[in-house]
Motif scaffolding. Structure first.
Motif, PDB file in Angstrom:
ATOM      1  N   ASP A 146      33.145  43.056  39.078  1.00 27.72           N
ATOM      2  CA  ASP A 146      33.219  41.633  38.712  1.00 27.72           C
ATOM      3  C   ASP A 146      33.704  40.741  39.859  1.00 27.72           C
ATOM      4  O   ASP A 146      33.785  39.522  39.705  1.00 27.72           O
ATOM      5  N   GLY A 147      34.030  41.336  41.009  1.00 25.27           N
ATOM      6  CA  GLY A 147      34.359  40.548  42.190  1.00 25.27           C
ATOM      7  C   GLY A 147      35.710  39.878  42.179  1.00 25.27           C
ATOM      8  O   GLY A 147      36.002  39.047  43.046  1.00 25.27           O
ATOM      9  N   THR A 148      36.584  40.206  41.242  1.00 26.01           N
ATOM     10  CA  THR A 148      37.918  39.617  41.208  1.00 26.01           C
ATOM     11  C   THR A 148      38.830  40.322  42.217  1.00 26.01           C
ATOM     12  O   THR A 148      38.453  41.330  42.821  1.00 26.01           O
ATOM     13  N   ASN A 149      40.038  39.798  42.374  1.00 29.08           N
ATOM     14  CA  ASN A 149      40.994  40.364  43.316  1.00 29.08           C
ATOM     15  C   ASN A 149      41.930  41.321  42.583  1.00 29.08           C
ATOM     16  O   ASN A 149      42.796  40.893  41.818  1.00 29.08           O
ATOM     17  N   THR A 150      41.784  42.607  42.832  1.00 30.05           N
ATOM     18  CA  THR A 150      42.620  43.592  42.135  1.00 30.05           C
ATOM     19  C   THR A 150      44.063  43.584  42.623  1.00 30.05           C
ATOM     20  O   THR A 150      44.939  44.124  41.958  1.00 30.05           O
ATOM     21  N   ALA A 151      44.305  42.977  43.791  1.00 27.64           N
ATOM     22  CA  ALA A 151      45.661  42.942  44.362  1.00 27.64           C
ATOM     23  C   ALA A 151      46.304  41.568  44.213  1.00 27.64           C
ATOM     24  O   ALA A 151      47.189  41.207  44.985  1.00 27.64           O
ATOM     25  N   ARG A 152      45.868  40.814  43.217  1.00 24.71           N
ATOM     26  CA  ARG A 152      46.386  39.441  43.052  1.00 24.71           C
ATOM     27  C   ARG A 152      47.882  39.406  42.747  1.00 24.71           C
ATOM     28  O   ARG A 152      48.521  38.359  42.891  1.00 24.71           O
ATOM     29  N   ALA A 153      48.451  40.537  42.329  1.00 28.15           N
ATOM     30  CA  ALA A 153      49.889  40.547  42.025  1.00 28.15           C
ATOM     31  C   ALA A 153      50.740  40.350  43.268  1.00 28.15           C
ATOM     32  O   ALA A 153      51.895  39.923  43.178  1.00 28.15           O
ATOM     33  N   VAL A 154      50.192  40.642  44.438  1.00 27.53           N
ATOM     34  CA  VAL A 154      50.947  40.467  45.684  1.00 27.53           C
ATOM     35  C   VAL A 154      50.815  39.008  46.110  1.00 27.53           C
ATOM     36  O   VAL A 154      49.952  38.640  46.894  1.00 27.53           O
ATOM     37  N   HIS A 155      51.679  38.163  45.575  1.00 24.69           N
ATOM     38  CA  HIS A 155      51.591  36.725  45.837  1.00 24.69           C
ATOM     39  C   HIS A 155      52.828  36.176  46.532  1.00 24.69           C
ATOM     40  O   HIS A 155      52.970  34.962  46.694  1.00 24.69           O
ATOM     41  N   GLU A 156      53.743  37.049  46.938  1.00 19.32           N
ATOM     42  CA  GLU A 156      54.926  36.618  47.674  1.00 19.32           C
ATOM     43  C   GLU A 156      54.882  37.198  49.086  1.00 19.32           C
ATOM     44  O   GLU A 156      54.636  38.399  49.264  1.00 19.32           O
ATOM     45  N   LYS A 157      55.129  36.367  50.079  1.00 17.00           N
ATOM     46  CA  LYS A 157      55.082  36.830  51.466  1.00 17.00           C
ATOM     47  C   LYS A 157      56.112  37.918  51.730  1.00 17.00           C
ATOM     48  O   LYS A 157      55.868  38.862  52.493  1.00 17.00           O
ATOM     49  N   GLN A 158      57.250  37.810  51.085  1.00 21.64           N
ATOM     50  CA  GLN A 158      58.284  38.820  51.292  1.00 21.64           C
ATOM     51  C   GLN A 158      57.786  40.202  50.869  1.00 21.64           C
ATOM     52  O   GLN A 158      57.991  41.198  51.568  1.00 21.64           O
TER      53      GLN A 158
END
Length: 464
Positions: free
Chosen positions: A417-429
C-alpha cells in the motif's frame, strides 16, 4: 428483546453497537453483513468450545506434538496447519470463490516440487533436510546460525497459536457468521521466534472497512466477547484505538500474547510476500533473526516507544540483501507480479508463492560478512535524509513528498500500500539513538568478529 446490529457498506451505526454492548452478548443474534448473501455458519458445538479446562482437540494436538518431538528433534514440520482458513471453513462462511485459470496457481493437492514455499495445507515449514542451512566456516557465521537454530519458531509454538485461532474463529462466527480469522505476521512469515507474539486478522467482509468507525465498533464486540463469555481463557483484553485499532489479549491456554485487527488485508498479503523471501534463500532467516534479537536487546525494536517495529527491521534486511553489488534477493513483486497482485482475492494469496523457485545468487558471502555489511550499510551508506527503503523496487528510491513522509526520520515503504512502516520514529532523539546503535554494531563486528560483542548469546538463547 434481541438487539440487532447491521453493518452497511459505507458506514456503521455505532449507537446500535453500543446498545448491543450493553446487552446480553451471548444471547444476541449474529450480525448480518449485507454485501454477502450466504447461509449462516453451522454453530453446533461452538457454544461449548471453551467450556472445559482444555479446549476441544487440545489433548490430541498435544499428543501429536509429543510424537513429533520423538520423531524429529528440532523439526519445523507442523502436525496440522489450518492457519489459513481451511476450504471447509471457507465454504461455510464465504461465497463461492471465482475460479482462477492462471497456471501460476496449483490445484489442491498438487505437488510443488520446485517451489521454495511449501503448501500450507500440508506443512507450514519445509523439512530441515530439504532446506540446507548455510555453510558457517567462521566463528561469527557459526554464532549467527546457532542463535537462529535456538530461537526460531518451532512447530509446537505454531500449533499453540493455531489452536487459539481455530477456537476463537468458532466463537467470533457466532457474532459474525461470514467472518474468517487469519494468523498473520511473524508466526507465518518465516521470521518468527519462540517468543514471538501472535497476530490475528479478522476479515468480516470483502470490502474495505473504515478503521476509525466500523473497525472500532467490531472490535468493541470482540472485546466484549473476550471480557465476558471467554474470560476464563482470555485475560487482559484491551481495545487499543490506534490508526489501525486492535484488541490485545493473552490466551491462558497457549500462553501467547495476541493482537487482533479487523480487515487489515495488507497484513495478510505481506505475510506471504515475506514468507517467500524467507524461504527463497537460506541465509535470509538467520540474518533476520539475528537483527531482530540485536534490536530488541538494544531497545530500538518498539514502535510504541518511537523506535522500529519488527516488520520494518525485516524489510530493512531484505532491502540490504537486494542492493548488494551481487544481490542475494530479487524483487519478487517485479519478477512475479501475478503472484503478488494487490487485488488478488484473499483465499488465493497463500497459494501464489508455491511455484516460485529458489533464488540462485552468485554472491557467496558468509552470514558473518552479511551481518557486518548490513550494519555498515545503514551506518555509513544509506542516505536517511533523501532516500526511502523499497523492497518492492529492490533499491533505495527518492522520498515522496506526501504528508506521511514529511518530518519522518526513517522511511520504509510498505510493499503493497506504499505507506511508511517506520512512521513511529518521529523524534530526532530516537532516530539518533537508532543510527548510533547501527554505527556501534558495525564497528564492533568489524573489529572483533564476535556476535557476543553486540548481543549476549547465552541470555538470548535462553529467552528465545
Amino acid at each position: 428483546m434481541f438487539l440487532h446490529l447491521i453493518f452497511e457498506l459505507q458506514f456503521v451505526d455505532c449507537s446500535l453497537s453500543r446498545s448491543l454492548l450493553n446487552g446480553n452478548l451471548a444471547a444476541s443474534p449474529a450480525v448480518t453483513l449485507q454485501p454477502m448473501t450466504v447461509s449462516p455458519v453451522s454453530t453446533s458445538g461452538a457454544l461449548t468450545s471453551f467450556q472445559g479446562r482444555k479446549r476441544p482437540h487440545e489433548e490430541s494436538i498435544s499428543r501429536d506434538v509429543k510424537q513429533q518431538r520423538i520423531d524429529s528433534q528440532n523439526s519445523d514440520t507442523t502436525v496440522l496447519n489450518q492457519s489459513v482458513p481451511s476450504p471447509e471453513e471457507r465454504r461455510q462462511s464465504l461465497p463461492r470463490p471465482i475460479s482462477v485459470q492462471s497456471p501460476q496457481f496449483l490445484p489442491s493437492g498438487s505437488p510443488a516440487l520446485t517451489s521454495c514455499v511449501p503448501p500450507l495445507r500440508d506443512t507450514l515449514f519445509p523439512d530441515p533436510t530439504e532446506i540446507r542451512p548455510p555453510v558457517a566456516k567462521d566463528q561469527l557465521s557459526q554464532q549467527i546460525l546457532e542463535l537462529f537454530q535456538a530461537c526460531r519458531q518451532q512447530a509446537s509454538d505454531l500449533n499453540r497459536k493455531e489452536l487459539c485461532r481455530t477456537e476463537l474463529q468458532r466463537e467470533i462466527q457466532l457474532i459474525f457468521p461470514q467472518s474468517r480469522l487469519y494468523l498473520v505476521g511473524s508466526s507465518l512469515n518465516g521470521f518468527g521466534t519462540r517468543s514471538s507474539d501472535g497476530d490475528l486478522c479478522l476479515i468480516v467482509k470483502e470490502q474495505p472497512v473504515n478503521q476509525k468507525t466500523e473497525a472500532r465498533c467490531i472490535l468493541s464486540l470482540v472485546h466484549r466477547l473476550f471480557s465476558t463469555k471467554l474470560s476464563s481463557y482470555i485475560e487482559r483484553p484491551q481495545l487499543i484505538r490506534a490508526k489501525v485499532p486492535i484488541v490485545k489479549f493473552r490466551d491462558k491456554v497457549s500462553c501467547v500474547d495476541f493482537d487482533l485487527n479487523v480487515n487489515n488485508v495488507v497484513g495478510i498479503r505481506n505475510t506471504f510476500l515475506l514468507r517467500t523471501y524467507a524461504f527463497i534463500e537460506n541465509r535470509v532467516r538467520p540474518l533476520v533473526v539475528a537483527v531482530k534479537k540485536w534490536a530488541s536487546c538494544h531497545e530500538i525494536n518498539d514502535a510504541s516507544r518511537g523506535t522500529l517495529n519488527s516488520y520494518s527491521l525485516v524489510l530493512m534486511v531484505l532491502h540490504y540483501l537486494q542492493t548488494l553489488p551481487e544481490p542475494i534477493l530479487p524483487s519478487l513483486q517485479k519478477n512475479y507480479p501475478e503472484c503478488f497482485d494487490p487485488t488478488m482475492q484473499l483465499h488465493l494469496v497463500h497459494q501464489a508463492p508455491y511455484t516460485i523457485p529458489p533464488y540462485i545468487s552468485k554472491n557467496g558471502s558468509s552470514l558473518g560478512d552479511l551481518l557486518t555489511g548490513f550494519f555498515k550499510y545503514y551506518a555509513t551508506e544509506f542516505d536517511w535524509s533523501h532516500q526511502m527503503i523499497s523492497v518492492r523496487e529492490a533499491k533505495a528510491i527518492p522520498r515522496p513528498d506526501g504528508t506521511e513522509w514529511r518530518n519522518k526520520f526513517i522511511c520504509v515503504e510498505e510493499p503493497f500500500d506504499g505507506t511508511n512502516t517506520a512512521r513511529a520514529v518521529h523524534e530526532k532523539q530516537k532516530f539518533d539513538i537508532i543510527r548510533g546503535e547501527f554505527s556501534q554494531a558495525w564497528r564492533l563486528l568489524r573489529d572483533k568478529k564476535d556476535l557476543n560483542c553486540i548481543l549476549p548469546l547465552r541470555a538470548n538463547k535462553q529467552k528465545r
